[in-house]
Write an enzyme that holds these catalytic residues in place. Sequence first.
Site, short mmCIF file in Angstrom:
data_model
loop_
_atom_site.label_atom_id
_atom_site.label_comp_id
_atom_site.label_asym_id
_atom_site.label_seq_id
_atom_site.Cartn_x
_atom_site.Cartn_y
_atom_site.Cartn_z
N ASP A 61 7.55 4.43 1.12
CA ASP A 61 7.18 3.15 1.72
C ASP A 61 8.45 2.46 2.26
OD1 ASP A 61 4.51 1.10 1.32
OD2 ASP A 61 6.42 0.19 1.88
N ASN A 88 -5.74 -0.18 -0.95
CA ASN A 88 -6.22 -1.47 -0.49
C ASN A 88 -7.25 -1.21 0.60
OD1 ASN A 88 -4.36 -2.91 -2.12
ND2 ASN A 88 -2.75 -2.58 -0.61
N GLN A 122 -5.04 -4.59 3.00
CA GLN A 122 -4.79 -3.42 3.84
C GLN A 122 -4.24 -3.88 5.19
OE1 GLN A 122 -8.15 -0.80 4.65
NE2 GLN A 122 -6.83 0.71 5.64
N HIS A 179 -4.57 5.30 3.05
CA HIS A 179 -3.36 5.71 2.35
C HIS A 179 -3.43 5.25 0.91
CE1 HIS A 179 -2.71 1.81 4.28
NE2 HIS A 179 -1.95 1.50 3.24
N HIS A 190 -1.17 4.25 -2.35
CA HIS A 190 0.15 3.86 -2.83
C HIS A 190 0.37 4.51 -4.21
CE1 HIS A 190 0.70 0.26 -0.08
NE2 HIS A 190 -0.61 0.41 0.00
P1 5GP Z 1 -1.31 -1.59 3.02
O1 5GP Z 1 -0.84 -3.02 3.04
O2 5GP Z 1 -2.04 -1.23 4.31
O3 5GP Z 1 -2.09 -1.20 1.81
O4 5GP Z 1 0.00 -0.71 2.95
C1 5GP Z 1 0.79 -0.46 4.06
C2 5GP Z 1 2.16 -0.09 3.55
O5 5GP Z 1 2.84 0.56 4.58
C3 5GP Z 1 3.01 -1.27 3.11
O6 5GP Z 1 3.41 -1.09 1.75
C4 5GP Z 1 4.21 -1.24 4.06
O7 5GP Z 1 5.42 -1.56 3.42
C5 5GP Z 1 4.20 0.19 4.55
N1 5GP Z 1 4.68 0.37 5.91
C6 5GP Z 1 4.39 -0.40 7.00
N2 5GP Z 1 4.97 0.10 8.11
C7 5GP Z 1 5.63 1.22 7.70
C8 5GP Z 1 6.44 2.17 8.40
O8 5GP Z 1 6.64 2.11 9.61
N3 5GP Z 1 6.96 3.17 7.66
C9 5GP Z 1 6.75 3.30 6.30
N4 5GP Z 1 7.31 4.33 5.68
N5 5GP Z 1 6.00 2.40 5.62
C10 5GP Z 1 5.46 1.38 6.30
#
Ligand code: 5GP
Length: 111
Positions: free
Chosen positions: A29, A85, A92, A98, A100
């Site tokens: 992440d 999420n 999300q 995805h 975590h």
């Molecule tokens: P969500 O909030 O959708 O459950 O999780 C998205 C995750 O993706 C977040 O923890 C955020 O830090 C991570 N993330 C967002 N953009 C990028 C990216 O460009 N590269 C990587 N490796 N992680 C990302």
Amino acid sequence: MTTIFGKIITGELPAEKVFENERILAIKDLHPKAPVHLLIMPKKEIPNLQSVEEVDLPLIGEIITVAQSLASEYDIADGYRLIVNNGATAGQSVSHLHFHLIGGKNLGGMA
Ligand code: 5GP
């Protein structure tokens, strides 16, 4: 719609990969919430957990197997969270399914 993760999967955007096969990609992440914070995703464009269909269940099972392997590899097998999420109200931010994988510190109780 192609997302950031879709572009990482195709190689259009960079990421620190920790696992990859034909069906699954796992990356670090970008903004880790714990010493270990990995994102495990299917390469298939599934927008969220609620969209998972019966045909996808073997893939979800394989993601869990990958999570177990990575938990061992990163030495967090005795304590980690595997979180999805689902939807904006659950936090999300990227519309590509995805998981975590979070650990490496005392995670406390669920907020
Ligand atoms: P969500 O909030 O959708 O459950 O999780 C998205 C995750 O993706 C977040 O923890 C955020 O830090 C991570 N993330 C967002 N953009 C990028 C990216 O460009 N590269 C990587 N490796 N992680 C990302």
